[in-house]
Design a protein around this motif. Sequence first.
Motif, PDB file in Angstrom:
ATOM      1  N   ALA A 131       7.706  39.817 -28.634  1.00 36.37           N
ATOM      2  CA  ALA A 131       6.829  38.751 -27.944  1.00 36.37           C
ATOM      3  C   ALA A 131       7.785  38.185 -26.732  1.00 36.37           C
ATOM      4  CB  ALA A 131       6.420  37.601 -28.911  1.00 36.37           C
ATOM      5  N   GLU A 132       6.939  37.897 -25.718  1.00 32.14           N
ATOM      6  CA  GLU A 132       7.508  37.166 -24.507  1.00 32.14           C
ATOM      7  C   GLU A 132       7.204  35.714 -24.520  1.00 32.14           C
ATOM      8  OE1 GLU A 132       7.486  38.979 -20.206  1.00 32.14           O
ATOM      9  OE2 GLU A 132       5.801  37.270 -20.326  1.00 32.14           O
ATOM     10  N   VAL A 133       8.226  34.905 -24.545  1.00 35.77           N
ATOM     11  CA  VAL A 133       8.029  33.458 -24.606  1.00 35.77           C
ATOM     12  C   VAL A 133       8.346  32.634 -23.308  1.00 35.77           C
ATOM     13  CG1 VAL A 133       8.939  31.564 -26.012  1.00 35.77           C
ATOM     14  CG2 VAL A 133       8.578  33.478 -27.225  1.00 35.77           C
ATOM     15  N   THR A 134       7.467  31.916 -22.901  1.00 33.81           N
ATOM     16  CA  THR A 134       7.667  30.846 -21.766  1.00 33.81           C
ATOM     17  C   THR A 134       7.631  29.287 -22.127  1.00 33.81           C
ATOM     18  OG1 THR A 134       7.091  32.830 -20.150  1.00 33.81           O
ATOM     19  CG2 THR A 134       7.042  30.325 -19.346  1.00 33.81           C
ATOM     20  N   VAL A 135       8.673  28.675 -21.852  1.00 38.31           N
ATOM     21  CA  VAL A 135       8.798  27.366 -22.069  1.00 38.31           C
ATOM     22  C   VAL A 135       8.772  26.746 -20.820  1.00 38.31           C
ATOM     23  CG1 VAL A 135       9.576  25.665 -23.337  1.00 38.31           C
ATOM     24  CG2 VAL A 135       9.826  27.672 -24.579  1.00 38.31           C
ATOM     25  N   LYS A 136       7.817  26.001 -20.691  1.00 34.33           N
ATOM     26  CA  LYS A 136       7.856  24.975 -19.147  1.00 34.33           C
ATOM     27  C   LYS A 136       7.732  23.586 -19.429  1.00 34.33           C
ATOM     28  CE  LYS A 136       4.477  25.369 -16.568  1.00 34.33           C
ATOM     29  NZ  LYS A 136       3.812  24.052 -16.334  1.00 34.33           N
ATOM     30  N   LEU A 137       8.627  22.689 -18.751  1.00 35.90           N
ATOM     31  CA  LEU A 137       8.703  21.537 -18.775  1.00 35.90           C
ATOM     32  C   LEU A 137       8.291  20.880 -17.582  1.00 35.90           C
ATOM     33  CD1 LEU A 137      11.952  20.961 -20.992  1.00 35.90           C
ATOM     34  CD2 LEU A 137       9.527  21.172 -21.985  1.00 35.90           C
ATOM     35  N   SER A 138       7.477  19.943 -17.515  1.00 37.63           N
ATOM     36  CA  SER A 138       7.181  18.933 -16.165  1.00 37.63           C
ATOM     37  C   SER A 138       7.402  17.763 -16.479  1.00 37.63           C
ATOM     38  CB  SER A 138       5.639  19.270 -15.664  1.00 37.63           C
ATOM     39  OG  SER A 138       5.350  20.765 -15.568  1.00 37.63           O
ATOM     40  N   ARG A 139       8.182  17.088 -15.656  1.00 34.04           N
ATOM     41  CA  ARG A 139       8.658  15.531 -15.775  1.00 34.04           C
ATOM     42  C   ARG A 139       7.793  14.880 -14.806  1.00 34.04           C
ATOM     43  NH1 ARG A 139      14.727  14.744 -15.866  1.00 34.04           N
ATOM     44  NH2 ARG A 139      14.697  15.608 -13.994  1.00 34.04           N
ATOM     45  N   PHE A 140       7.191  13.679 -15.264  1.00 33.92           N
ATOM     46  CA  PHE A 140       6.251  12.785 -14.620  1.00 33.92           C
ATOM     47  C   PHE A 140       6.900  11.192 -14.416  1.00 33.92           C
ATOM     48  CE2 PHE A 140       3.563  16.176 -16.118  1.00 33.92           C
ATOM     49  CZ  PHE A 140       2.810  16.610 -14.898  1.00 33.92           C
ATOM     50  N   ALA A 141       6.086  10.350 -13.886  1.00 31.67           N
ATOM     51  CA  ALA A 141       6.806   8.976 -13.657  1.00 31.67           C
ATOM     52  C   ALA A 141       7.146   8.284 -14.875  1.00 31.67           C
ATOM     53  CB  ALA A 141       5.686   8.232 -12.745  1.00 31.67           C
ATOM     54  N   ASP A 142       6.492   8.492 -15.697  1.00 34.34           N
ATOM     55  CA  ASP A 142       6.766   7.360 -16.980  1.00 34.34           C
ATOM     56  C   ASP A 142       6.041   8.226 -18.255  1.00 34.34           C
ATOM     57  OD1 ASP A 142       4.219   6.482 -16.679  1.00 34.34           O
ATOM     58  OD2 ASP A 142       5.006   4.915 -15.383  1.00 34.34           O
ATOM     59  N   PRO A 143       6.125   7.667 -19.535  1.00 33.58           N
ATOM     60  CA  PRO A 143       5.508   8.336 -20.621  1.00 33.58           C
ATOM     61  C   PRO A 143       3.845   8.333 -20.407  1.00 33.58           C
ATOM     62  CG  PRO A 143       7.395   7.336 -21.338  1.00 33.58           C
ATOM     63  CD  PRO A 143       7.341   6.919 -19.766  1.00 33.58           C
ATOM     64  N   ALA A 144       3.575   7.128 -19.945  1.00 36.51           N
ATOM     65  CA  ALA A 144       1.938   6.817 -19.797  1.00 36.51           C
ATOM     66  C   ALA A 144       1.387   8.009 -18.859  1.00 36.51           C
ATOM     67  CB  ALA A 144       1.700   5.502 -19.177  1.00 36.51           C
ATOM     68  N   SER A 145       2.228   8.450 -17.760  1.00 34.33           N
ATOM     69  CA  SER A 145       1.848   9.443 -16.815  1.00 34.33           C
ATOM     70  C   SER A 145       1.807  10.882 -17.391  1.00 34.33           C
ATOM     71  CB  SER A 145       2.480   9.378 -15.431  1.00 34.33           C
ATOM     72  OG  SER A 145       2.659   7.996 -14.986  1.00 34.33           O
ATOM     73  N   ALA A 146       2.775  10.953 -18.245  1.00 32.83           N
ATOM     74  CA  ALA A 146       2.610  12.390 -18.966  1.00 32.83           C
ATOM     75  C   ALA A 146       1.754  12.374 -19.766  1.00 32.83           C
ATOM     76  CB  ALA A 146       4.134  12.516 -19.741  1.00 32.83           C
ATOM     77  N   THR A 200       3.592  35.673 -25.430  1.00 29.65           N
ATOM     78  CA  THR A 200       2.582  36.765 -25.368  1.00 29.65           C
ATOM     79  C   THR A 200       3.221  37.785 -25.937  1.00 29.65           C
ATOM     80  OG1 THR A 200       1.949  36.045 -23.178  1.00 29.65           O
ATOM     81  CG2 THR A 200       1.556  38.590 -23.384  1.00 29.65           C
ATOM     82  N   GLY A 201       2.233  38.741 -26.995  1.00 27.64           N
ATOM     83  CA  GLY A 201       2.955  39.624 -27.707  1.00 27.64           C
ATOM     84  C   GLY A 201       2.317  41.004 -27.698  1.00 27.64           C
ATOM     85  N   GLY A 202       3.285  42.284 -27.779  1.00 30.64           N
ATOM     86  CA  GLY A 202       2.635  43.465 -27.575  1.00 30.64           C
ATOM     87  C   GLY A 202       2.003  43.974 -29.002  1.00 30.64           C
ATOM     88  N   ARG A 203       2.533  43.196 -29.890  1.00 26.96           N
ATOM     89  CA  ARG A 203       2.010  43.051 -31.397  1.00 26.96           C
ATOM     90  C   ARG A 203       1.265  41.860 -31.631  1.00 26.96           C
ATOM     91  NH1 ARG A 203       7.368  44.927 -32.441  1.00 26.96           N
ATOM     92  NH2 ARG A 203       8.075  43.072 -33.344  1.00 26.96           N
ATOM     93  N   THR A 204       0.504  41.575 -32.828  1.00 27.10           N
ATOM     94  CA  THR A 204      -0.208  40.495 -33.005  1.00 27.10           C
ATOM     95  C   THR A 204       0.691  39.366 -33.430  1.00 27.10           C
ATOM     96  OG1 THR A 204      -1.914  41.696 -34.198  1.00 27.10           O
ATOM     97  CG2 THR A 204      -1.602  39.536 -34.780  1.00 27.10           C
ATOM     98  N   VAL A 205       0.665  38.353 -32.523  1.00 25.27           N
ATOM     99  CA  VAL A 205       1.543  37.423 -32.626  1.00 25.27           C
ATOM    100  C   VAL A 205       0.952  36.217 -33.551  1.00 25.27           C
ATOM    101  CG1 VAL A 205       2.797  35.407 -31.561  1.00 25.27           C
ATOM    102  CG2 VAL A 205       2.431  37.615 -30.413  1.00 25.27           C
ATOM    103  N   GLU A 206       2.038  35.790 -34.505  1.00 29.49           N
ATOM    104  CA  GLU A 206       1.257  34.635 -35.393  1.00 29.49           C
ATOM    105  C   GLU A 206       1.338  33.459 -34.747  1.00 29.49           C
ATOM    106  OE1 GLU A 206       0.094  35.254 -38.434  1.00 29.49           O
ATOM    107  OE2 GLU A 206       0.473  37.533 -38.488  1.00 29.49           O
ATOM    108  N   PRO A 207       0.393  32.505 -35.192  1.00 35.17           N
ATOM    109  CA  PRO A 207       0.038  31.398 -34.481  1.00 35.17           C
ATOM    110  C   PRO A 207       1.389  30.304 -35.079  1.00 35.17           C
ATOM    111  CG  PRO A 207      -1.962  31.802 -35.365  1.00 35.17           C
ATOM    112  CD  PRO A 207      -1.100  33.093 -35.741  1.00 35.17           C
TER     113      PRO A 207
END
Length: 225
Positions: A131-146, A200-207
């Motif tokens: 499987a190919e794994v992508t983790v993305k983080l986006s920081r915003f002004a404060d918790p309420a904005s996120a 994203t997986g070439g084989r079936t990826v389990e939830p």
Amino acid sequence: MLALVGVTAGLVVALGSSSGHADEAAPASSAPTSAAPTAAVTGTPSAAPSGSATSTVKGQVSQGSHTGDLRFFLLAPPKDAEVYGDEAGSPLTAAEIASTASDEAEMKRALSEYGFKGAAFRTYLTAGGGAEVTVKLSRFADPASAAGYYNAHYYEGTKLTLTGGYPARAYHLKSASSESTDSMLAISYQGDVHITVTVTGGRTVEPKLLQSLLDAQYQHLKTGR
């Protein structure tokens, strides 16, 4: 409702938002170059590979506010994974995120509305190429904005059930091309940081893999460990 098209880990999917903002796509993969606490917490992720560039990346979290290098909070890949690009992760600007949306101006406006401060991502291939794994983080002004950013966006796909006990949504995204495979994607937020995890997986990826990755990423943002 505004429906846009974006690219997520090589997969073309339809994105939209009930508030008129398009959810941004995950960063495209590049060729591999090598295999709420009340006190501030700092250090390096305990799961980081030995000798990794992540050892030089620092960050702190206090009451849901994340400071320092956002790459510090990226979930560390398994030791036997093949990391694409910089092992410490790569930063993303608002312009780079907006460039992945069909309506670039609208995406820029949405990021500005919620006080976008910066983003970072890391993509890796699990051992054996499962499987190919992508983790993305986006920081915003404060918790309420996120939280607002999270609530305003969704992906068009088959919804998956999550059991983490915190705000999160997950989708099975069908590939529109015979040359690519299906993906699973989950979004959430912790404090002032929005989370996107794509598998994203070439084989079936389990939830359950998506759930475990999201759980670990959420806890890392919450504790800094």
